[in-house]
Design a protein around this motif. Structure first.
Motif: not given
Ligand code: IMP
Length: 185
Positions: A14-16, A136-137, A155-156, A176-178
């Protein structure tokens, strides 16, 4: 996956944040920094390697003169957990006593590394030390150091791109992605 660019790697789940969202947010942060540091010199300190992209884009969107310097630190941790015990691999070239220092970070997770770094920098007698981070997490809330400029609270999850790596890969993605699960397995 809703990525529009070839550079949005297929390994992403996923692209954040898209390139545009990142640039827009950095521009907003830059306006705050310009206001807060009006009439003062500022030394941007980037933490290698992850902060390279944030530093390059934040510095260029700042409509004022800045100096830039770099540190490289290694955190003794087990695997993906950082311990807060830190070794300096590359120190600053600049004497920061009496200087207004703004540390530029890509991401703060536990904040352990950064807490150590801030204490280390403060011991050198700067006029001020503040922190700017793109991401920031949640665990960072437990950190005793205030973070003055935050791009996005996330999110974490483990994220890559825009300086952030998984096994030294994906740093050059513009977004930035997961990561997709198949990358880990
Ligand atoms: P902390 O000391 O736990 O705050 O660790 C911060 C460092 O861990 C960052 O500078 C990154 O290098 C790395 N890190 C933490 N979370 C991520 C992530 O989601 N992706 C990539 N690197 C991460």
């Amino acid at each position: 996956m809703d990525s529009q660019h070839v550079s949005d790697d297929l390994d992403l789940e996923q692209t954040l944040f898209t390139e545009k969202q990142i640039q827009d947010r950095l521009a907003e942060m830059a306006r705050e920094i310009e206001r807060d540091y009006a009439g003062r010199d500022v030394l941007l300190v980037g933490v290698l390697k992850g902060a390279v992209m944030v530093m390059a884009d934040l510095a260029r969107t700042l409509d004022r003169h800045v100096e830039m310097d770099w540190m490289a630190v290694s955190s003794y941790g087990s695997g993906t957990t950082s311990s807060g015990v830190v070794r300096i691999l590359k120190d600053l070239d600049t004497d920061i006593s009496g200087r207004d220092v703004l540390v530029v970070e890509d991401i703060i997770d536990t904040g352990l590394t950064l807490s150590w770094l801030i204490a280390n920098l403060k011991s050198r007698g700067p006029a001020s030390v503040e922190i700017a981070t793109l991401l920031r997490k949640p665990d960072a809330q437990q950190m005793e150091v205030d973070v003055k400029y935050v791009g996005f609270d996330i999110p974490n999850a483990f994220v890559v791109g825009y300086g952030l790596d998984y096994a030294e890969k994906y740093r050059n993605l513009r977004c930035v992605g997961t990561l997709a699960p198949h990358v880990y397995s």
